[in-house]
Design a protein around this motif. Structure first.
Motif, PDB file in Angstrom:
ATOM      1  N   GLU A 273       0.842  -1.190   0.000  1.00  8.84           N
ATOM      2  CA  GLU A 273       0.000   0.000   0.000  1.00  8.84           C
ATOM      3  C   GLU A 273       0.878   1.240   0.000  1.00  8.84           C
ATOM      4  OE1 GLU A 273      -2.357   0.095   3.568  1.00  8.84           O
ATOM      5  OE2 GLU A 273      -3.697   1.645   2.786  1.00  8.84           O
ATOM      6  N   ARG A 274       0.451   2.264  -0.745  1.00  8.41           N
ATOM      7  CA  ARG A 274       1.136   3.565  -0.713  1.00  8.41           C
ATOM      8  C   ARG A 274       0.352   4.452   0.244  1.00  8.41           C
ATOM      9  NH1 ARG A 274       1.535   1.140  -5.322  1.00  8.41           N
ATOM     10  NH2 ARG A 274       3.449   1.257  -6.540  1.00  8.41           N
ATOM     11  N   ILE A 275       1.043   5.069   1.192  1.00 10.84           N
ATOM     12  CA  ILE A 275       0.342   5.874   2.205  1.00 10.84           C
ATOM     13  C   ILE A 275       1.017   7.237   2.327  1.00 10.84           C
ATOM     14  CG2 ILE A 275      -0.425   3.854   3.525  1.00 10.84           C
ATOM     15  CD1 ILE A 275       1.821   4.442   5.553  1.00 10.84           C
ATOM     16  N   GLY A 276       0.351   8.149   3.070  1.00  8.00           N
ATOM     17  CA  GLY A 276       0.956   9.441   3.394  1.00  8.00           C
ATOM     18  C   GLY A 276       1.571   9.369   4.789  1.00  8.00           C
TER      19      GLY A 276
ATOM     20  N   ARG B 115      -0.591  -6.572  13.633  1.00 11.79           N
ATOM     21  CA  ARG B 115      -1.487  -7.688  13.295  1.00 11.79           C
ATOM     22  C   ARG B 115      -0.805  -8.696  12.383  1.00 11.79           C
ATOM     23  NH1 ARG B 115      -5.132  -3.374  12.086  1.00 11.79           N
ATOM     24  NH2 ARG B 115      -4.803  -3.759   9.870  1.00 11.79           N
ATOM     25  N   GLY B 116       0.334  -8.307  11.803  1.00 13.96           N
ATOM     26  CA  GLY B 116       1.054  -9.210  10.897  1.00 13.96           C
ATOM     27  C   GLY B 116       0.486  -9.246   9.494  1.00 13.96           C
ATOM     28  N   ASP B 117      -0.299  -8.199   9.097  1.00 10.81           N
ATOM     29  CA  ASP B 117      -0.880  -8.232   7.758  1.00 10.81           C
ATOM     30  C   ASP B 117       0.036  -7.600   6.715  1.00 10.81           C
ATOM     31  OD1 ASP B 117      -3.259  -8.192   9.280  1.00 10.81           O
ATOM     32  OD2 ASP B 117      -3.976  -6.415   8.213  1.00 10.81           O
ATOM     33  N   GLY B 118      -0.028  -8.208   5.522  1.00 10.90           N
ATOM     34  CA  GLY B 118       0.509  -7.570   4.323  1.00 10.90           C
ATOM     35  C   GLY B 118       2.025  -7.523   4.261  1.00 10.90           C
ATOM     36  N   ALA B 119       2.530  -7.048   3.107  1.00 13.85           N
ATOM     37  CA  ALA B 119       3.975  -6.950   2.907  1.00 13.85           C
ATOM     38  C   ALA B 119       4.421  -5.574   3.383  1.00 13.85           C
ATOM     39  CB  ALA B 119       4.316  -7.232   1.451  1.00 13.85           C
ATOM     40  N   ARG B 120       4.806  -4.697   2.461  1.00 14.24           N
ATOM     41  CA  ARG B 120       5.372  -3.424   2.887  1.00 14.24           C
ATOM     42  C   ARG B 120       4.448  -2.259   2.622  1.00 14.24           C
ATOM     43  NH1 ARG B 120       9.531  -4.421   6.011  1.00 14.24           N
ATOM     44  NH2 ARG B 120      11.323  -3.053   5.780  1.00 14.24           N
ATOM     45  N   ARG B 121       4.291  -1.375   3.602  1.00 18.63           N
ATOM     46  CA  ARG B 121       3.587  -0.115   3.385  1.00 18.63           C
ATOM     47  C   ARG B 121       4.655   0.946   3.146  1.00 18.63           C
ATOM     48  NH1 ARG B 121       0.569  -3.413   6.194  1.00 18.63           N
ATOM     49  NH2 ARG B 121      -1.618  -3.501   5.580  1.00 18.63           N
ATOM     50  N   VAL B 122       4.413   1.761   2.122  1.00 18.80           N
ATOM     51  CA  VAL B 122       5.432   2.730   1.731  1.00 18.80           C
ATOM     52  C   VAL B 122       4.831   4.130   1.731  1.00 18.80           C
ATOM     53  CG1 VAL B 122       7.109   3.367  -0.051  1.00 18.80           C
ATOM     54  CG2 VAL B 122       6.508   0.971   0.256  1.00 18.80           C
ATOM     55  N   ILE B 123       5.493   5.030   2.439  1.00 18.16           N
ATOM     56  CA  ILE B 123       5.081   6.437   2.447  1.00 18.16           C
ATOM     57  C   ILE B 123       5.596   7.068   1.159  1.00 18.16           C
ATOM     58  CG2 ILE B 123       5.455   8.675   3.577  1.00 18.16           C
ATOM     59  CD1 ILE B 123       5.947   6.940   6.190  1.00 18.16           C
ATOM     60  N   VAL B 124       4.682   7.710   0.418  1.00 20.98           N
ATOM     61  CA  VAL B 124       5.106   8.409  -0.794  1.00 20.98           C
ATOM     62  C   VAL B 124       4.937   9.890  -0.527  1.00 20.98           C
ATOM     63  CG1 VAL B 124       4.707   8.707  -3.250  1.00 20.98           C
ATOM     64  CG2 VAL B 124       4.472   6.445  -2.219  1.00 20.98           C
TER      65      VAL B 124
END
Ligand SMILES: [Zn+2]
Ligand SMILES: [Zn+2]
Length: 362
Positions: free
Chosen positions: A336-339, A352-361
């Motif tokens: 997911e791309r996040i702020g 929670r251990g969900d998902g791969a990588r969240r990336v701040i753009v």
């Protein structure tokens, strides 16, 4: 060239148990051997959570984040090979090239990296709160800040066609995972590999093993969604954590979570004569145990792998090139791309251990 301080924003860590928050800050211009960068993207890594949750002791009063890519905005004096507009991957350790570890060609163990100690020495501090109070930058790069001043040796130029989100992940997770396979374990074509734990690091290890020609590559996690990602990363076989037994016995087992339980599982899953590479970092102070008799009789090997035993100056551009050539499917790591404002949610998802990588753009 500007000699003026600039206004910026960053997420400041003020000690465990206190919610990190976005603050308005000022940033002084780069000095000799430093560059001013505008952050392009920053990954949220499990190590950040260890710090916020107080599982690792780290100094407070720092802009957080240690995985990022940025554009050079201004180079200080005596900076060679970097110019405004260059895309760089930031390294969380910038080897000094002068200490004993650097002379042994083990730059990941450098004891005096440039901009070290999280830029907390008064001579390294470039960031200030509106009150004038100076603050540091985590690992010398503080990637959860919109701008930073970093050591030029921590800013590694990569092909400008690399998407910033991917470049950011090369700064920690990808190099840690791929480096563990290539540099630490030195996996060869035809060898079998088991990877335990499929976050950004573990999935990168799977891709690295596949790219080395390892066979079979088995991926283990407790989350079925992550097993699907491992298949897309090229794993030949996937197993839910409870299904793994010694029949998975491999030449190499690579542990990428950092839990006592999975470290012990990793030791059990190596074949006699096999190598266990420990990549995941536990909370500080935890100990794991193993059956000594069996370990010795089987002639196993355990190695620790820090930053993929990599040298950022050569490993970062090489990994970016391999991505651009279509040899590493790194896109699947970006969950997911996040702020910057959504960092708390990213930490909650990680707990929670969900998902791969969240990336701040940015
Ligand atoms: Zn990291
Ligand atoms: Zn050094």
């Amino acid at each position: 060239m500007s000699d003026e301080a600039i206004a910026t924003r960053g997420v400041v860590f003020d000690g465990p148990g206190r919610q990190p928050s976005i603050e308005e800050l000022t940033l002084d211009p780069p000095q000799r051997g430093e560059v001013l960068v505008q952050m392009a993207a920053a990954g949220v890594c499990h190590s950040d959570l260890h710090v916020v949750d107080g599982e690792w002791e780290r100094p407070a009063g720092v802009v957080m984040g240690h995985e990022g890519a940025a554009w050079i905005e201004q180079a200080g004096e005596r900076v060679e090979g970097l110019a405004a507009g260059d895309l760089v991957v930031l390294a969380w350790t910038a080897p000094c090239r002068a200490c004993e570890a650097c002379h042994r060609a083990e730059p990941w163990l450098c004891v005096t990296p440039d901009g070290s100690n999280h830029r907390l020495r008064p001579e390294d501090q470039r960031l200030r709160r509106p009150s004038g109070e100076p603050i540091g930058a985590y690992s010398g790069i503080g990637t959860f800040g919109e701008h930073q001043v970093v050591a030029a040796s921590a800013a590694i130029k990569v092909d400008p066609r690399t998407p910033p989100e991917i470049a950011a992940l090369i700064g920690c997770a990808v190099t840690t995972g791929i480096g563990a396979i290539r540099n630490t374990a030195q996996v060869k074509a035809g060898e079998s590999v088991v990877v335990i734990g499929l976050g950004g690091v573990g999935l990168s290890a799977v891709m690295g093993a596949v790219a080395q020609g390892a066979h079979p590559v088995t991926a283990i996690d407790r989350s079925p969604a992550k097993l699907e990602l491992a298949v897309r990363a090229g794993a030949h076989r996937v197993l839910l954590a409870g299904e793994a037994d010694a029949s998975a016995g491999a030449d190499h087992v690579v542990e990428c979570i950092g839990m006592v339980e999975t470290v012990e599982m990793a030791i059990d899953l190596a074949r006699p004569g096999g190598t266990i590479t420990l990549v995941g970092m536990t909370p500080q102070g935890l100990r794991a145990s193993f059956d000594v008799y069996r370990f010795v009789e089987d002639g196993r090997v355990i190695r620790g792998s820090n930053y993929g035993s990599a040298d950022p100056a050569t490993d970062f551009p090489r990994i970016a090139r391999e991505y651009l050539e279509g040899r590493l499917p790194l896109d699947l790591l970006v969950e997911e791309r996040i702020g910057l404002e959504q960092l708390d949610e990213a930490f909650a998802a990680m707990r929670r251990g969900d998902g791969a990588r969240r990336v701040i753009v940015y």
